[in-house]
Scaffold this active site. Structure first.
Site, PDB file in Angstrom:
ATOM      1  N   TYR A  31       0.817  -1.223   0.000  1.00 53.19           N
ATOM      2  CA  TYR A  31       0.000   0.000   0.000  1.00 53.19           C
ATOM      3  C   TYR A  31       0.852   1.275   0.000  1.00 53.19           C
ATOM      4  O   TYR A  31       0.323   2.373  -0.207  1.00 53.19           O
ATOM      5  CB  TYR A  31      -0.955   0.042   1.205  1.00 53.19           C
ATOM      6  CG  TYR A  31      -1.882  -1.137   1.356  1.00 53.19           C
ATOM      7  CD1 TYR A  31      -2.082  -2.050   0.325  1.00 53.19           C
ATOM      8  CD2 TYR A  31      -2.579  -1.343   2.549  1.00 53.19           C
ATOM      9  CE1 TYR A  31      -2.919  -3.146   0.488  1.00 53.19           C
ATOM     10  CE2 TYR A  31      -3.427  -2.426   2.704  1.00 53.19           C
ATOM     11  CZ  TYR A  31      -3.586  -3.336   1.680  1.00 53.19           C
ATOM     12  OH  TYR A  31      -4.415  -4.408   1.846  1.00 53.19           O
ATOM     13  N   ILE A  71     -12.391  -4.917   8.562  1.00 52.88           N
ATOM     14  CA  ILE A  71     -11.512  -3.742   8.421  1.00 52.88           C
ATOM     15  C   ILE A  71     -11.999  -2.809   7.313  1.00 52.88           C
ATOM     16  O   ILE A  71     -11.317  -2.593   6.308  1.00 52.88           O
ATOM     17  CB  ILE A  71     -10.053  -4.203   8.152  1.00 52.88           C
ATOM     18  CG1 ILE A  71     -10.017  -5.323   7.086  1.00 52.88           C
ATOM     19  CG2 ILE A  71      -9.387  -4.664   9.438  1.00 52.88           C
ATOM     20  CD1 ILE A  71      -8.603  -5.690   6.624  1.00 52.88           C
ATOM     21  N   VAL A 115     -11.609   7.138   3.872  1.00 55.07           N
ATOM     22  CA  VAL A 115     -10.762   8.309   4.117  1.00 55.07           C
ATOM     23  C   VAL A 115     -11.614   9.498   4.572  1.00 55.07           C
ATOM     24  O   VAL A 115     -11.102  10.601   4.730  1.00 55.07           O
ATOM     25  CB  VAL A 115      -9.969   8.700   2.842  1.00 55.07           C
ATOM     26  CG1 VAL A 115      -8.977   7.602   2.480  1.00 55.07           C
ATOM     27  CG2 VAL A 115     -10.893   9.009   1.674  1.00 55.07           C
ATOM     28  N   ARG A 159     -17.513   9.097   7.785  1.00 55.34           N
ATOM     29  CA  ARG A 159     -17.754   7.660   7.554  1.00 55.34           C
ATOM     30  C   ARG A 159     -16.904   6.802   8.485  1.00 55.34           C
ATOM     31  O   ARG A 159     -17.349   5.745   8.938  1.00 55.34           O
ATOM     32  CB  ARG A 159     -17.420   7.303   6.104  1.00 55.34           C
ATOM     33  CG  ARG A 159     -18.394   7.899   5.108  1.00 55.34           C
ATOM     34  CD  ARG A 159     -17.919   7.598   3.713  1.00 55.34           C
ATOM     35  NE  ARG A 159     -18.892   7.999   2.703  1.00 55.34           N
ATOM     36  CZ  ARG A 159     -18.656   7.951   1.397  1.00 55.34           C
ATOM     37  NH1 ARG A 159     -17.483   7.516   0.942  1.00 55.34           N
ATOM     38  NH2 ARG A 159     -19.576   8.316   0.544  1.00 55.34           N
ATOM     39  N   LYS A 203     -12.567   0.301   5.000  1.00 51.91           N
ATOM     40  CA  LYS A 203     -11.705   1.437   4.661  1.00 51.91           C
ATOM     41  C   LYS A 203     -12.554   2.667   4.400  1.00 51.91           C
ATOM     42  O   LYS A 203     -13.571   2.601   3.698  1.00 51.91           O
ATOM     43  CB  LYS A 203     -10.878   1.107   3.419  1.00 51.91           C
ATOM     44  CG  LYS A 203     -10.130   2.292   2.810  1.00 51.91           C
ATOM     45  CD  LYS A 203     -10.872   2.918   1.645  1.00 51.91           C
ATOM     46  CE  LYS A 203     -10.161   4.120   1.045  1.00 51.91           C
ATOM     47  NZ  LYS A 203     -11.010   4.807   0.033  1.00 51.91           N
ATOM     48  N   LEU A 228     -17.230  -4.021   2.586  1.00 50.72           N
ATOM     49  CA  LEU A 228     -18.360  -3.287   2.001  1.00 50.72           C
ATOM     50  C   LEU A 228     -18.387  -3.462   0.488  1.00 50.72           C
ATOM     51  O   LEU A 228     -19.013  -2.666  -0.230  1.00 50.72           O
ATOM     52  CB  LEU A 228     -18.242  -1.792   2.346  1.00 50.72           C
ATOM     53  CG  LEU A 228     -18.130  -1.458   3.837  1.00 50.72           C
ATOM     54  CD1 LEU A 228     -17.884   0.045   4.048  1.00 50.72           C
ATOM     55  CD2 LEU A 228     -19.381  -1.911   4.594  1.00 50.72           C
ATOM     56  N   LYS A 251       1.836  -6.611   5.797  1.00 53.09           N
ATOM     57  CA  LYS A 251       1.872  -7.846   4.999  1.00 53.09           C
ATOM     58  C   LYS A 251       3.074  -7.823   4.064  1.00 53.09           C
ATOM     59  O   LYS A 251       3.449  -6.758   3.557  1.00 53.09           O
ATOM     60  CB  LYS A 251       0.596  -7.959   4.141  1.00 53.09           C
ATOM     61  CG  LYS A 251      -0.683  -7.573   4.867  1.00 53.09           C
ATOM     62  CD  LYS A 251      -1.928  -7.728   4.018  1.00 53.09           C
ATOM     63  CE  LYS A 251      -3.151  -7.141   4.712  1.00 53.09           C
ATOM     64  NZ  LYS A 251      -3.379  -5.704   4.440  1.00 53.09           N
TER      65      LYS A 251
HETATM   66  P1  NDP Z   1     -14.229  -1.568   1.547  1.00 52.95           P
HETATM   67  O1  NDP Z   1     -15.160  -2.692   1.268  1.00 52.95           O
HETATM   68  O2  NDP Z   1     -13.793  -1.303   2.933  1.00 52.95           O
HETATM   69  O3  NDP Z   1     -14.895  -0.268   0.904  1.00 52.95           O
HETATM   70  C1  NDP Z   1     -14.244   0.971   0.880  1.00 52.95           C
HETATM   71  C2  NDP Z   1     -15.102   1.928   0.068  1.00 52.95           C
HETATM   72  O4  NDP Z   1     -16.345   2.135   0.732  1.00 52.95           O
HETATM   73  C3  NDP Z   1     -14.461   3.287  -0.124  1.00 52.95           C
HETATM   74  O5  NDP Z   1     -14.828   3.730  -1.421  1.00 52.95           O
HETATM   75  C4  NDP Z   1     -15.129   4.142   0.939  1.00 52.95           C
HETATM   76  O6  NDP Z   1     -15.183   5.495   0.540  1.00 52.95           O
HETATM   77  C5  NDP Z   1     -16.506   3.535   0.984  1.00 52.95           C
HETATM   78  N1  NDP Z   1     -17.126   3.646   2.335  1.00 52.95           N
HETATM   79  C6  NDP Z   1     -16.579   3.301   3.521  1.00 52.95           C
HETATM   80  N2  NDP Z   1     -17.432   3.553   4.520  1.00 52.95           N
HETATM   81  C7  NDP Z   1     -18.544   4.085   3.966  1.00 52.95           C
HETATM   82  C8  NDP Z   1     -19.755   4.566   4.500  1.00 52.95           C
HETATM   83  N3  NDP Z   1     -19.993   4.541   5.817  1.00 52.95           N
HETATM   84  N4  NDP Z   1     -20.679   5.063   3.638  1.00 52.95           N
HETATM   85  C9  NDP Z   1     -20.453   5.074   2.302  1.00 52.95           C
HETATM   86  N5  NDP Z   1     -19.320   4.632   1.738  1.00 52.95           N
HETATM   87  C10 NDP Z   1     -18.360   4.142   2.563  1.00 52.95           C
HETATM   88  O7  NDP Z   1     -12.950  -1.771   0.567  1.00 52.95           O
HETATM   89  P2  NDP Z   1     -11.403  -2.075   0.655  1.00 52.95           P
HETATM   90  O8  NDP Z   1     -11.080  -2.814  -0.594  1.00 52.95           O
HETATM   91  O9  NDP Z   1     -10.622  -0.875   0.953  1.00 52.95           O
HETATM   92  O10 NDP Z   1     -11.228  -3.120   1.867  1.00 52.95           O
HETATM   93  C11 NDP Z   1     -10.994  -2.731   3.197  1.00 52.95           C
HETATM   94  C12 NDP Z   1      -9.564  -3.050   3.621  1.00 52.95           C
HETATM   95  O11 NDP Z   1      -9.274  -4.432   3.477  1.00 52.95           O
HETATM   96  C13 NDP Z   1      -8.491  -2.394   2.730  1.00 52.95           C
HETATM   97  O12 NDP Z   1      -8.400  -1.006   2.932  1.00 52.95           O
HETATM   98  C14 NDP Z   1      -7.289  -3.194   3.122  1.00 52.95           C
HETATM   99  O13 NDP Z   1      -6.811  -2.769   4.389  1.00 52.95           O
HETATM  100  C15 NDP Z   1      -7.884  -4.596   3.197  1.00 52.95           C
HETATM  101  N6  NDP Z   1      -7.731  -5.326   1.927  1.00 52.95           N
HETATM  102  C16 NDP Z   1      -6.903  -6.434   1.924  1.00 52.95           C
HETATM  103  C17 NDP Z   1      -6.717  -7.163   0.774  1.00 52.95           C
HETATM  104  C18 NDP Z   1      -5.813  -8.337   0.818  1.00 52.95           C
HETATM  105  O14 NDP Z   1      -5.481  -8.868  -0.262  1.00 52.95           O
HETATM  106  N7  NDP Z   1      -5.393  -8.812   1.955  1.00 52.95           N
HETATM  107  C19 NDP Z   1      -7.358  -6.807  -0.493  1.00 52.95           C
HETATM  108  C20 NDP Z   1      -8.244  -5.645  -0.392  1.00 52.95           C
HETATM  109  C21 NDP Z   1      -8.421  -4.966   0.792  1.00 52.95           C
HETATM  110  P3  NDP Z   1     -14.245   6.698   1.102  1.00 52.95           P
HETATM  111  O15 NDP Z   1     -12.900   6.120   1.449  1.00 52.95           O
HETATM  112  O16 NDP Z   1     -14.182   7.622  -0.073  1.00 52.95           O
HETATM  113  O17 NDP Z   1     -14.947   7.285   2.283  1.00 52.95           O
END
Ligand code: NDP
Length: 276
Positions: A53, A231, A235, A239, A233, A193, A78
């Site tokens: 990342y 977990i 920013v 939220r 995510k 999500l 990781k």
């Molecule tokens: P998520 O499923 O957590 O979704 C993130 C998205 O949802 C962003 O666009 C965010 O927008 C939006 N969001 C978050 N909260 C809200 C809310 N309350 N209302 C509306 N929209 C919301 O996706 P990720 O893929 O980021 O997965 C989470 C974490 O899992 C990653 O950040 C990482 O740490 C981990 N991960 C690990 C992987 C692996 O291979 N081990 C692969 C992928 C992810 P915004 O940020 O603009 O607010």
């Protein structure tokens, strides 16, 4: 949000992990620093990053300037696919720790099995070494399927504490989670999500409005009641705060069942056979 609102899950090595944390994938270094600062302010005590990342330094800076004791925040990082192998994993770990600014890490994961390289057993032996040396408290894997876990369990000594995999209502991974349960490997849900795509799902919008919560809160609550570490995510400070405000309502068995029925085997992320 009180600090003890987030329950901790006991791992097979006796350590515990806060069941809800903040993910920082696709967040640049400075934005990671801001998001982690907002999360700590909102009561989060668990952050999920990765060497890949490219934001471990921002995560480390946010922790250092928070005034919160290092041992009070649980941090995962990781090892990336191109660093797999015994020696290169040890070097990669050193670089991650320098960027984070830590002496001891809470959890170190193999990011993907990368089966074509056939190095994950050697890589895991490096994780075992780091654990023996006390440089990491717990070790685990990510994106491992049942056959990867079976091989690892057969050829190495320390049972991984966690398998971090994609889990969201459209991809529930029951068989893999059940296998983990029988081996005391906790499942941690990434993209919980579905990267925001699940938020318009009609079954979920109906349930969420019945509880007076957002769909994101409903889905995070479903993960927690399913026994997963989760977990999400974001920013966006509002939220980030919303996503940890999930301890004031409970889904019934019928509501859990109607979310279980959304499983369609649909990924939003990559398949483990295709990465690395
Ligand atoms: P998520 O499923 O957590 O979704 C993130 C998205 O949802 C962003 O666009 C965010 O927008 C939006 N969001 C978050 N909260 C809200 C809310 N309350 N209302 C509306 N929209 C919301 O996706 P990720 O893929 O980021 O997965 C989470 C974490 O899992 C990653 O950040 C990482 O740490 C981990 N991960 C690990 C992987 C692996 O291979 N081990 C692969 C992928 C992810 P915004 O940020 O603009 O607010």
């Amino acid at each position: 949000m009180t600090l003890d609102a987030v329950p901790r899950i006991r791992l097979n090595d006796g350590n515990t992990i806060p069941q809800l944390g903040l993910g920082v994938y696709k967040v640049d270094d400075d934005e990671a620093e801001r998001s982690v600062a907002a999360a700590l302010q909102a009561g989060y005590r668990h952050i999920d990053t990765a060497e890949y990342y490219a934001n471990e330094a921002g995560v480390g800076r946010a922790l250092a300037s928070s005034g919160i004791a290092r041992d009070d925040v649980y941090v995962t990082t990781k090892v990336w696919n191109d660093q797999q192998g015994f020696d290169s994993t040890l070097s990669s770990f050193d670089r991650s720790m320098t960027k984070l600014g830590f002496d001891v890490l809470d959890l170190y994961l193999i990011h993907w099995p990368a089966p074509r390289q056939d190095l994950y057993v050697d890589t895991y032996r490096a994780l075992e070494r780091l654990r023996e040396e006390g440089r990491v408290r717990s070790i685990g894997v990510s994106n491992f399927q049942v056959h990867h876990l079976e091989r690892l369990l057969g050829e190495t000594d320390v049972v991984p504490v966690i398998n971090q995999i994609e889990v969201q209502p459209w991809l529930q991974q029951r068989e893999l989670r059940d296998f983990g349960d029988t081996r005391h490997i906790v499942t941690e849900a990434w993209s919980p999500l579905a990267r925001g795509r699940i938020l318009d799902e009609p079954v979920l919008t109906t349930l969420a409005s019945a509880h007076g919560v957002s769909v994101a809160q409903l889905v995070i609550r479903w993960h927690l009641q399913s026994g997963l570490v989760v977990i999400p995510k974001s920013v966006t400070p509002s939220r980030i705060a919303e996503n940890i405000d999930v301890f004031g309502f409970e889904l019934s068995a019928d509501e859990m069942a109607s979310i279980a029925a959304l499983d369609a085997g649909e990924r939003v992320g990559s398949h483990p056979d295709e990465v690395g």
